[in-house]
Design an enzyme around this catalytic site. Structure first.
Site, short mmCIF file in Angstrom:
data_model
loop_
_atom_site.label_atom_id
_atom_site.label_comp_id
_atom_site.label_asym_id
_atom_site.label_seq_id
_atom_site.Cartn_x
_atom_site.Cartn_y
_atom_site.Cartn_z
N SER A 138 0.82 -1.16 0.03
CA SER A 138 0.04 -0.02 -0.13
C SER A 138 0.92 1.21 -0.04
O SER A 138 1.53 1.58 -0.87
CB SER A 138 -0.86 0.13 1.20
OG SER A 138 -1.95 0.69 0.94
N GLU B 80 -9.36 -5.65 -4.38
CA GLU B 80 -8.77 -4.50 -3.76
C GLU B 80 -9.82 -3.60 -3.15
O GLU B 80 -9.62 -3.28 -1.97
CB GLU B 80 -7.59 -3.83 -4.42
CG GLU B 80 -6.32 -4.52 -5.08
CD GLU B 80 -5.23 -4.19 -3.90
OE1 GLU B 80 -5.78 -3.69 -2.70
OE2 GLU B 80 -4.19 -4.76 -4.07
N HIS C 52 -7.74 -5.55 -0.32
CA HIS C 52 -6.41 -4.91 0.19
C HIS C 52 -5.91 -5.42 1.29
O HIS C 52 -6.79 -5.38 2.39
CB HIS C 52 -6.85 -3.35 0.24
CG HIS C 52 -5.65 -2.40 0.22
ND1 HIS C 52 -4.70 -2.25 -0.73
CD2 HIS C 52 -5.54 -1.80 1.00
CE1 HIS C 52 -3.84 -1.27 -0.47
NE2 HIS C 52 -4.18 -0.95 0.83
#
Length: 522
Positions: A213, A326, A434
């Site tokens: 990330s 995600e 995610h």
């Protein structure tokens, strides 16, 4: 040998430090760094050294200054506890129930597997949107043992403390560009690694920078920075190519800095005024602003994709990828988490609000509600493709002529939600959302993830892929296809019942990247 031990004992007496002990034949947990001795501890996984400072505390006159080398200390510094987290708000993550107001936070952690010889090194840059998180968010001791790599995790300045940009604020910025303090902290940590990691058994010539990330975005940025050249050999970008890794333009960043200064009560942009504000006041005022690196100047002369086109990261092997679902976490947070799941009636308006009338109409056609179990999932799929999946594939293309680029997609839709989501009382299907891949590689937040037998096998395979890359080779796992070095092919990571690990040439189509790529290029 006896004479050597006698000499070592005499030297230790002169230095007023104890002789390193080697219990059970295992390496001692006492190491001398450039700044002084540190004593860690030996665990079942190897040795670990926690909370080692790599730069001076950025407090007082050093607030919003480039990081300074850590000052030497006398005696032996205990390195068995994590250092302070950098200034940040409370969050839903385990252990983050209270905010941190501590600026003395530029520490790192070193995990060393047992065994002799020069080990490859992975330096992990944590995620958290560049406003949250810490090096302790992963505990990679088992990963270090399984891969034979020394792993370093890093704290760096966040939010306004790390990315405030105002003209002339940083008196040491030779090019007049401020706002990259957090990124420069990361480089300071990499310089510490280059100088010290050999004493922990690591090879300073085989350093891989890695992150997920915002940590992956940091890797993307560092690879584009000319001032990071020579500090690493390879890069791993996990879900980090969002917004094409773009930094903030200098002008708007300075305007945002001025607005922030006014909000915190320093309308005249006085450095003395800003440094006179408490970290709690700074933290309260930073909400609502976009914090991140700034383009222009020595650190980042041009945007990352432009830098790659001009030769940045030439010859640097990269392992890059994203997760299949995600956007589901983000959509859940926007709608269902607050008790207001997205409805079919609101779906067109929400899509139009996100992407405008013209593009929004095409999104509605490409992501029809009939294809998804809920409107929230439909929106989350579109958002994830736009934000993460297609930018990751674009990064492959941008880097393809610079060196090997190995591409993956984490696609275990049965994966348990990561720890923060597991605590929620919801039956929402997060899929391969995610962050979920992190817990297949490390102890996320130091916790054991409840993986089933098939998922544990996938976890071991992923560690093998990552490990072989860190050691300098093609990402491979026993009995599995190698990760491809071709932008049109992607290795899909799945459990055996989900189809197993396989090479795919359709990931671009599955994520509607023709739609999103055309929108970016317009």
């Amino acid at each position: 040998m006896r004479r050597l031990l006698v000499g070592l004992t005499a030297l230790a007496a002169v230095l007023a430090v104890p002789v390193p002990a080697q219990a059970g034949g295992r390496p001692h947990a006492l190491v001398r760094t450039d700044a002084g001795w540190v004593r860690g501890e030996t665990t079942a996984e190897g040795r670990q050294f926690l909370g080692i400072p790599y730069a001076q505390p950025p407090v007082g006159g050093l607030r919003w200054k480039n990081p300074k080398p850590v000052e030497p200390w006398k005696g032996v510094r205990t390195a068995r506890d994590f250092g302070n987290r950098c200034v940040q708000t409370a969050s839903w993550d385990p252990g983050y129930e209270q905010p941190s107001h501590t600026e003395d936070c530029l520490d790192l952690n070193v995990y060393v597997p047992e065994g002799a010889g020069r080990r490859p090194v992975m330096v992990w840059l944590h995620g958290g949107g560049l406003t949250a998180g810490a090096g302790e968010d992963i505990v990679p001791d088992t990963f270090a043992r399984q891969t034979g790599a020394v792993v370093v995790t890093v704290n760096y300045r966040l939010g306004a403390m790390g990315f405030l940009a105002t003209t002339g604020l940083d008196g040491e910025a030779r090019d007049g560009v401020s706002g990259n303090f957090g990124m420069l902290d990361q480089q300071a940590a990499l310089r510490w690694v280059r100088s010290n990691i050999g004493r922990f058994g690591g090879d300073p010539g085989r350093v891989t920078i890695a992150g997920e990330s915002a940590g992956g975005r940091s890797v993307c940025t560092q690879m584009a920075s000319p001032t990071s050249k020579g500090l690493y050999r390879a890069g791993i970008v996990e879900s980090g190519a969002y917004a094409n890794c773009a930094a903030r333009a200098h002008g708007p960043a300075v305007e945002a800095g001025a607005a922030f200064a006014k909000k915190v009560g320093c309308a005249d942009l006085s450095l003395a005024c800003l440094r006179g504000k408490s970290s709690a006041e700074i933290l309260a005022a930073q909400a609502g602003f976009d914090w991140g690196p700034v383009v222009g100047g020595d650190f980042l002369p041009v945007q990352p994709f432009e830098a790659y086109a001009k030769g940045a990261a030439s010859g640097v092997p990269v392992l890059n990828g994203a997760n299949k679902d995600e956007g589901r976490m983000f959509a859940f947070a926007q709608f269902d988490a607050g008790g207001t799941p997205l409805t079919a009636e609101r779906y067109p308006a929400v899509v139009t609000d996100a992407w405008g009338a013209e593009l929004g109409e095409r999104v509605i056609q490409r992501y029809p509600l009939a294809n998804y179990p809920s409107p929230t999932t439909a929106y989350g799929t579109a958002f994830g493709d736009y934000l993460m999946a297609c930018p990751a594939l674009r990064l492959n293309g941008a880097l393809a002529t610079r060196g090997p680029v190995y591409s993956y997609e984490f696609a275990d839709r049965t994966s348990p939600p990561f720890a923060s989501l597991r605590e929620l009382d919801t039956d929402f299907d997060f899929g391969a959302t995610h962050v979920n891949e992190v817990q297949y590689l490390f102890k996320h937040f130091g916790l054991q993830t409840p993986l089933n037998a098939e998922q544990r096998v996938l976890s071991r395979q992923m560690v093998q892929y990552w490990g072989s890359f860190i050691r300098g080779g093609v990402p491979r796992a026993d009995g599995q296809p190698a990760m491809p070095d071709r932008s049109e092919l992607v290795l899909s990571l799945r459990t055996a019942s989900g189809g197993g690990n396989s090479l795919s040439a359709t990931v671009h189509q599955e994520h509607q990247c023709d739609l999103w790529d055309a929108a970016v290029l317009r």
